[in-house]
Design an enzyme around this catalytic site. Structure first.
Site, PDB file in Angstrom:
ATOM      1  N   SER A 289      79.596  37.715 -42.736  1.00  0.00           N
ATOM      2  CA  SER A 289      79.951  38.126 -41.379  1.00  0.00           C
ATOM      3  C   SER A 289      81.086  39.153 -41.358  1.00  0.00           C
ATOM      4  O   SER A 289      80.916  40.263 -41.843  1.00  0.00           O
ATOM      5  CB  SER A 289      80.310  36.869 -40.557  1.00  0.00           C
ATOM      6  OG  SER A 289      80.457  37.166 -39.197  1.00  0.00           O
ATOM      7  N   ASP A 300      80.617  52.067 -47.475  1.00  0.00           N
ATOM      8  CA  ASP A 300      79.805  53.167 -46.925  1.00  0.00           C
ATOM      9  C   ASP A 300      80.612  54.441 -46.738  1.00  0.00           C
ATOM     10  O   ASP A 300      80.065  55.546 -46.822  1.00  0.00           O
ATOM     11  CB  ASP A 300      79.194  52.756 -45.582  1.00  0.00           C
ATOM     12  CG  ASP A 300      77.977  51.856 -45.757  1.00  0.00           C
ATOM     13  OD1 ASP A 300      77.707  51.452 -46.903  1.00  0.00           O
ATOM     14  OD2 ASP A 300      77.302  51.545 -44.754  1.00  0.00           O
ATOM     15  N   LYS A 314      74.954  37.998 -43.456  1.00  0.00           N
ATOM     16  CA  LYS A 314      74.937  37.627 -42.028  1.00  0.00           C
ATOM     17  C   LYS A 314      75.238  38.871 -41.201  1.00  0.00           C
ATOM     18  O   LYS A 314      76.382  39.314 -41.136  1.00  0.00           O
ATOM     19  CB  LYS A 314      75.956  36.536 -41.718  1.00  0.00           C
ATOM     20  CG  LYS A 314      75.943  36.103 -40.246  1.00  0.00           C
ATOM     21  CD  LYS A 314      76.987  35.043 -39.968  1.00  0.00           C
ATOM     22  CE  LYS A 314      76.953  34.609 -38.512  1.00  0.00           C
ATOM     23  NZ  LYS A 314      77.400  35.657 -37.584  1.00  0.00           N
TER      24      LYS A 314
END
Length: 524
Positions: A289, A300, A314
């Site tokens: 999460s 990224d 999640k």
């Protein structure tokens, strides 16, 4: 009347964009009629409150694995760690042979202020004995906790003092820390372990960073952010942490759902560590999460190296819906996506919660935790980082840049059985209770303890003897040797925790943590 009120509340909580849509009155009437019929006509007496709760749970169980319902009591217990405080007397304790042993008092907390010390035994609460009566830990906690400003009388037995001491403690708000530990990993690299993301996480993180900057003498060049076993928490806390490392307008995460329109969270350009600090993020199969949001944002944007094993996966956003009685429904309303566009939610079948929960066990059996070669992603899940255009994958957790296999040789079958029966923990509690003063005198600083301390052989022999009494034996001499090696490290870490705090525990324990060791290797 209660069902009509519930219906009105549900309608009021719907997003404003749904007011324009026609509500299916026939289905709502059907639900209402069923509840009334059962309540009025069923052969036996029914609990209407439980009937409604079971109906809500029944609906949610057919959805995704993360939509859930919690009673008022469950909601309060669930929110306390995230909100950052609870009301009580301010002690960390454990049970030793039916007696509550104070491990530590909270600094400046209510118990410390009246003179309660680490090592004290609480044997009575408001003249009711809690020692030697086989009272559950939960029942004891109920007696110790209470509203801020209320008083509780504690009967205390202290080593070296005859008789029972009495202290009256005024309960107060007790802070709950979401940072597990922080310390200097190398002379120029700081280590911060975040246990969960709550209301106080960002402030705790920045305070820890300030401390590490001072300890490094202003030479802090690297930060290792440990998110192993971090199950998540508040999205906003994750966004604030990620913001500290990214440039202005860098995308951190975005959410989008069937009804929920796309919402983006971007860096503000005011991050303290945007340029001058190298970053490594540590994850494993239990990182989920909000911890995946931070990891995904830094990976990224090519701002951090990620070390460890594939995270939990999640990628669903829950919206809390509060009911008038204090209960709460957490309803999944959107997916979240990392900056490259990845949804890292692992696959699930609606209504099949058990299969979803067994995913980690399947990873063990499949061999994924031991070899990166056993993990295969479809080309359709391929994405690219935003600056260096490295390949990353979605569809089931975040894959680290540097895979570290799980070492099953450290925690042997024998050690796991000993730990499960609390043999290791109980041995530590007895040892620290008996030798606390002597240890403090011998090792006035943690660094001296870290370098010089070794667990005495008689303690090891005592633990192994307790294991034998419990019919726990090693398969061979090799298993015994590996068990003893792990035992020495674990108990040294526990002693460090009890003499100082959790930062010192992890400073010792991480000496043999392969994921942390890989991070240090990369920094070199």
């Amino acid at each position: 009347m209660k069902t009509v009120l519930l219906r009105i509340m549900l309608l009021a909580m719907l997003p404003s964009c749904l007011w324009a849509q026609r509500v299916n009155e026939q289905q709502l009437r059907k639900l209402h009629m069923a509840e009334v019929a059962i309540n009025q006509l069923y052969v036996d007496t029914v609990n209407e409150e439980k009937l409604v709760e079971d109906a809500i749970r029944g609906m949610l169980e057919k959805l995704d694995p993360h939509s859930s319902y919690a009673t008022a009591k469950e909601t309060k217990a669930m929110n306390e760690p995230l909100q950052g405080s609870f009301e009580g007397i301010g002690v960390q304790f454990n049970m030793v042979e039916d007696t509550l042993l104070v491990i530590q008092t909270v600094t400046n907390g209510p118990s410390e202020k009246v003179g309660i010390l680490a090592g004290d035994r609480i044997v009575a609460v408001n003249d009711t004995a809690i020692a030697g009566v086989k009272m559950s830990k939960e029942d004891i906690m109920k007696r110790l906790r209470g509203k801020k400003g209320t008083k509780v009388k504690l009967g205390i037995v202290r080593r070296g003092i005859r008789g029972q001491l009495t202290f009256v403690v005024t309960r107060d708000k007790i802070p709950i820390h979401t940072l597990d530990a922080y310390y200097m990993l190398t002379p120029t690299a700081g280590y911060i372990r975040i246990g969960s993301f709550g209301a106080t996480t960002y402030d705790e993180f920045m305070a820890a960073a300030d401390t590490l900057e001072k300890r490094s003498g202003g030479k802090l060049q690297d930060l290792v952010i440990d998110l192993q076993e971090n199950g998540g928490g508040y999205l906003q806390a994750a966004v604030l942490i990620a913001n500290e490392f990214l440039d202005d307008k860098d995308l951190i995460v975005y959410t989008e759902g069937r009804v929920a329109t796309r919402q983006e969270y971007r860096a503000q350009g005011n991050g303290r560590f945007r340029k001058n600090v190298r970053v490594i993020v540590l994850i494993n199969e239990y990182s989920a999460s909000a911890s995946e949001i931070v990891t995904g944002a830094l990976q990224d944007n090519d701002r951090a190296q990620v070390v460890g094993r594939r995270s939990f996966g999640k990628g669903l956003v829950q919206r809390p819906i509060d009911f008038p009685d204090g209960s709460m429904m957490r309803l999944t309303t959107a997916h979240y996506y990392t900056p490259s566009g990845r949804c890292i939610q692992k696959p699930y079948v609606k209504g099949e919660g058990r299969e979803y929960a067994e995913d980690i066990e399947r990873r063990f059996k499949h061999g994924e935790l031991y070899s990166a070669d056993s993990i295969h992603f479809a080309d359709s899940l391929k994405f690219y980082t935003l600056r260096e255009h490295r390949v990353v994958y979605g569809g089931g957790g975040i894959m680290p840049d540097h895979f570290v296999p799980l070492d099953t040789t450290k925690f042997t079958r024998m050690y796991r059985q000993m730990a499960a029966k609390s043999i290791v923990l109980n041995a530590n509690l007895k040892y620290i209770d008996k030798h606390r003063k002597q240890l403090k005198k011998t090792y006035p600083t943690f660094e001296e303890f870290r370098i010089r301390y070794e667990l005495p052989e008689e303690v090891i022999a005592g633990v192994m003897a307790e294991a034998e009494k419990a019919k726990i034996k090693p398969a061979d001499d090799e298993e015994r040797e590996r068990t003893v090696k792990t035992l020495k490290l674990q108990m040294k870490a526990l002693v460090a925790r009890d003499l100082w705090d959790m930062s010192e525990y992890f400073a010792v324990y991480n000496e043999q943590n392969d994921i942390v060791k890989k991070a240090v290797e990369l920094l070199k």
